[in-house]
Scaffold this motif. Structure first.
Motif, PDB file in Angstrom:
ATOM      1  N   CYS A  31       2.252 -26.943  -1.559  1.00  0.00           N
ATOM      2  CA  CYS A  31       1.665 -26.801  -0.227  1.00  0.00           C
ATOM      3  C   CYS A  31       0.497 -25.821  -0.201  1.00  0.00           C
ATOM      4  N   THR A  32       0.524 -24.822  -1.069  1.00  0.00           N
ATOM      5  CA  THR A  32      -0.542 -23.816  -1.024  1.00  0.00           C
ATOM      6  C   THR A  32      -1.900 -24.426  -1.388  1.00  0.00           C
ATOM      7  N   ALA A  33      -1.880 -25.482  -2.191  1.00  0.00           N
ATOM      8  CA  ALA A  33      -3.142 -26.082  -2.644  1.00  0.00           C
ATOM      9  C   ALA A  33      -3.912 -26.732  -1.508  1.00  0.00           C
ATOM     10  N   THR A  34      -3.212 -27.120  -0.436  1.00  0.00           N
ATOM     11  CA  THR A  34      -3.884 -27.809   0.661  1.00  0.00           C
ATOM     12  C   THR A  34      -3.830 -27.008   1.961  1.00  0.00           C
ATOM     13  N   CYS A  35      -3.461 -25.748   1.899  1.00  0.00           N
ATOM     14  CA  CYS A  35      -3.394 -24.907   3.094  1.00  0.00           C
ATOM     15  C   CYS A  35      -4.760 -24.265   3.351  1.00  0.00           C
ATOM     16  N   PRO A  36      -5.386 -24.536   4.482  1.00  0.00           N
ATOM     17  CA  PRO A  36      -6.722 -23.988   4.740  1.00  0.00           C
ATOM     18  C   PRO A  36      -6.769 -22.462   4.758  1.00  0.00           C
ATOM     19  N   THR A  37      -5.760 -21.810   5.354  1.00  0.00           N
ATOM     20  CA  THR A  37      -5.820 -20.351   5.425  1.00  0.00           C
ATOM     21  C   THR A  37      -5.561 -19.712   4.063  1.00  0.00           C
ATOM     22  N   TYR A  38      -4.715 -20.321   3.261  1.00  0.00           N
ATOM     23  CA  TYR A  38      -4.524 -19.798   1.908  1.00  0.00           C
ATOM     24  C   TYR A  38      -5.810 -19.923   1.099  1.00  0.00           C
ATOM     25  N   GLN A  39      -6.517 -21.031   1.259  1.00  0.00           N
ATOM     26  CA  GLN A  39      -7.772 -21.208   0.535  1.00  0.00           C
ATOM     27  C   GLN A  39      -8.799 -20.158   0.928  1.00  0.00           C
ATOM     28  N   LEU A  40      -8.807 -19.771   2.212  1.00  0.00           N
ATOM     29  CA  LEU A  40      -9.770 -18.770   2.661  1.00  0.00           C
ATOM     30  C   LEU A  40      -9.362 -17.356   2.279  1.00  0.00           C
ATOM     31  N   LEU A  41      -8.068 -17.053   2.397  1.00  0.00           N
ATOM     32  CA  LEU A  41      -7.609 -15.669   2.273  1.00  0.00           C
ATOM     33  C   LEU A  41      -6.966 -15.350   0.929  1.00  0.00           C
ATOM     34  N   GLY A  42      -6.447 -16.361   0.229  1.00  0.00           N
ATOM     35  CA  GLY A  42      -5.849 -16.134  -1.081  1.00  0.00           C
ATOM     36  C   GLY A  42      -4.592 -15.299  -1.064  1.00  0.00           C
ATOM     37  N   ASP A  43      -3.939 -15.207   0.084  1.00  0.00           N
ATOM     38  CA  ASP A  43      -2.734 -14.397   0.225  1.00  0.00           C
ATOM     39  C   ASP A  43      -1.536 -15.337   0.329  1.00  0.00           C
ATOM     40  N   GLU A  44      -0.540 -15.148  -0.501  1.00  0.00           N
ATOM     41  CA  GLU A  44       0.643 -15.996  -0.502  1.00  0.00           C
ATOM     42  C   GLU A  44       1.296 -16.048   0.878  1.00  0.00           C
ATOM     43  N   LEU A  45       1.250 -14.928   1.601  1.00  0.00           N
ATOM     44  CA  LEU A  45       1.877 -14.883   2.915  1.00  0.00           C
ATOM     45  C   LEU A  45       1.043 -15.586   3.979  1.00  0.00           C
ATOM     46  N   ASP A  46      -0.160 -15.998   3.643  1.00  0.00           N
ATOM     47  CA  ASP A  46      -0.984 -16.811   4.537  1.00  0.00           C
ATOM     48  C   ASP A  46      -1.038 -18.252   4.061  1.00  0.00           C
ATOM     49  N   GLY A  47       0.002 -18.659   3.344  1.00  0.00           N
ATOM     50  CA  GLY A  47       0.198 -20.048   2.955  1.00  0.00           C
ATOM     51  C   GLY A  47       1.585 -20.476   3.391  1.00  0.00           C
ATOM     52  N   PRO A  48       1.884 -21.766   3.348  1.00  0.00           N
ATOM     53  CA  PRO A  48       3.185 -22.250   3.846  1.00  0.00           C
ATOM     54  C   PRO A  48       4.386 -21.647   3.126  1.00  0.00           C
ATOM     55  N   ARG A  49       4.316 -21.572   1.800  1.00  0.00           N
ATOM     56  CA  ARG A  49       5.479 -21.049   1.078  1.00  0.00           C
ATOM     57  C   ARG A  49       5.763 -19.607   1.479  1.00  0.00           C
ATOM     58  N   GLY A  50       4.719 -18.793   1.584  1.00  0.00           N
ATOM     59  CA  GLY A  50       4.914 -17.405   1.986  1.00  0.00           C
ATOM     60  C   GLY A  50       5.431 -17.294   3.406  1.00  0.00           C
ATOM     61  N   ARG A  51       4.902 -18.120   4.301  1.00  0.00           N
ATOM     62  CA  ARG A  51       5.378 -18.070   5.683  1.00  0.00           C
ATOM     63  C   ARG A  51       6.827 -18.545   5.783  1.00  0.00           C
ATOM     64  N   ILE A  52       7.206 -19.505   4.960  1.00  0.00           N
ATOM     65  CA  ILE A  52       8.603 -19.952   4.935  1.00  0.00           C
ATOM     66  C   ILE A  52       9.511 -18.796   4.526  1.00  0.00           C
ATOM     67  N   TYR A  53       9.111 -18.012   3.522  1.00  0.00           N
ATOM     68  CA  TYR A  53       9.902 -16.849   3.124  1.00  0.00           C
ATOM     69  C   TYR A  53      10.015 -15.846   4.271  1.00  0.00           C
ATOM     70  N   LEU A  54       8.906 -15.605   4.973  1.00  0.00           N
ATOM     71  CA  LEU A  54       8.926 -14.664   6.093  1.00  0.00           C
ATOM     72  C   LEU A  54       9.886 -15.142   7.182  1.00  0.00           C
ATOM     73  N   ILE A  55       9.823 -16.432   7.518  1.00  0.00           N
ATOM     74  CA  ILE A  55      10.709 -16.978   8.546  1.00  0.00           C
ATOM     75  C   ILE A  55      12.161 -16.886   8.095  1.00  0.00           C
ATOM     76  N   LYS A  56      12.406 -17.213   6.835  1.00  0.00           N
ATOM     77  CA  LYS A  56      13.778 -17.143   6.290  1.00  0.00           C
ATOM     78  C   LYS A  56      14.333 -15.721   6.423  1.00  0.00           C
TER      79      LYS A  56
END
Length: 416
Positions: A31-56
């Motif tokens: 999912c990180t490969a196609t996440c627009p905010t991850y592409q701009l910011l390069g932060d795992e927590l600004d990609g889907p996988r990182g946000r899933i961990y935060l929500i969990k």
């Protein structure tokens, strides 16, 4: 993914849904490969996988922080990650659940509360938004650029067809679209009229519910959904005005369509509305799902039409939210239009509902990247399928940006 949800949410409907979604995630990171905010910011927590961990973590009892909230706020909810995910993780539903819990735990600064309240109260109410937009258009040259970007030039709607047809459908005219771009709705009605379908807008319909629901006023969003169901129901049962009995509910704003198609899920635990909501969702079709039936007729009506070269931007709510791909291009090509897709056509333009107001820096970066790719196709016009995308893209280019149904309508009108 193993989970151990906290007591406060474990046995709730939302907790059970979140638990099932989390357990489908296998941490692969596609999912990180196609996440627009991850592409701009390069932060795992600004990609889907990182946000899933935060929500969990929050759902398992860890206290949310302002940083948690910020990372979730920066998500566009474009759902590109859902198209990429090999495990079928329903990230859009999970992030709504996570945001609601975080909103309850983390008080926002006053400036954020005021901005979000203004958006939730103004945009869904046509009787407030219409005069505000009209006033903005009157003084548009005096407005700062950031506000001019949100206030399109006034547009004429054109005539609404008056012929009666045996085939009848309903249209959700939406909350902001009638004021910002009124021609989209009347163009939709004219195109369907030319193909023997009567389009009708029931009174008392309004916002689809997406604005308030996705800004963590989920109760308010559900109320908007119930109001629409009540307004549509007589015309579905054949008891509405003028004897209208609709075979479908037409959406020409893909953001609204993505939401209405989820009414059945979102209202599944409301005993008074659950069955009606499921039926509404089944009847809801984007205009691009209706017109393929008429491709041969369109080809005949537009035979020899010398179409413009257009760049098509597929809205995220159409290609990722509703999983509709290729239909618009096929319809326009059947009509004789030279349709081009840009590089990275799967990526969000940055509009994303209220995102362009609340996250302007990221939003405009995404817009400019999208416009650069669209311009590389050397188009006479840019077309898309959502009012938010139309307005956002037009704010950054002199190339005309229109809803694709307006282009089809103009072609048919030219041949009439």
């Amino acid at each position: 993914m193993q989970t151990n949800l906290a007591d406060f949410i474990r046995d709730t409907h939302e907790g059970q849904e979140a638990d099932a979604i989390l357990r489908n995630c296998v941490h692969c990171g596609f999912c990180t490969a196609t996440c627009p905010t991850y592409q701009l910011l390069g932060d795992e927590l600004d990609g889907p996988r990182g946000r899933i961990y935060l929500i969990k973590q929050v759902l398992e009892g860890k206290q949310a922080t302002a940083a948690t909230q910020s990372h979730l706020d920066r998500c566009l909810t474009c759902r590109n990650c859902e198209s990429t995910c090999p495990s079928g993780v329903q990230y859009g539903r999970l992030v709504d659940i996570g945001r609601k819990v975080v909103e309850q735990q983390v008080p926002r600064p006053l400036s954020q509360r005021l901005a979000r309240t203004a958006l939730k109260e103004l945009l869904p109410r046509k009787w407030l938004f219409r005069p505000a937009m009209k006033a903005g258009q009157m003084v548009r040259p005096l407005l700062p650029k950031v506000l001019q970007n949100k206030v399109p030039l006034p547009q004429q709607a054109g005539a609404w067809p008056t012929r009666a047809h045996a085939r009848q459908m309903l249209l959700l005219d939406g909350c902001v679209q009638p004021s910002m771009s009124p021609n989209i709705n009347s163009a939709t009605a004219r195109v369907l009229d030319a193909l023997g379908v009567q389009l009708f807008v029931p009174p008392k319909t309004g916002c689809c519910g997406a604005i308030r629901y996705h800004m963590n006023d989920q109760d308010g969003g559900l109320d908007d959904m119930r109001r629409n169901i009540d307004a549509w129901w007589p015309y579905i049962e054949g008891e509405g005005r003028d004897g209208i009995k609709a075979e479908a509910i037409v959406m020409n704003a893909s953001g609204c369509g993505a939401t209405v198609k989820e009414y059945g899920h979102l209202l599944q635990h409301d005993h008074a509305y659950a069955e009606k909501a499921r039926r509404i969702s089944r009847m809801t079709l984007d205009i691009s799902e209706i017109l393929p039936e008429f491709e041969a007729e369109l080809q005949q009506k537009l035979a020899g039409y010398d179409g413009k070269r257009v760049a098509y931007h597929p809205p995220c709510t159409l290609q990722h939210g509703q999983k509709i791909r290729g239909k618009v291009e096929s319809i326009l090509r059947a009509a004789g239009v030279d349709v081009q897709l840009s590089a990275d056509s799967h990526l969000c333009c940055g509009s994303a509902g209220t995102y362009s107001v609340l996250q302007p820096e990221l939003s405009y970066q995404l817009r400019d990247n999208k416009l650069k790719n669209l311009a590389a196709t050397d188009p006479d016009m840019i077309v898309t399928g959502n009012i938010g995308c139309v307005t956002h893209l037009q704010s950054g280019t002199d190339t005309p940006v229109r809803h694709w149904i307006e282009l089809l309508d103009a072609a048919l009108q030219g041949r009439a």
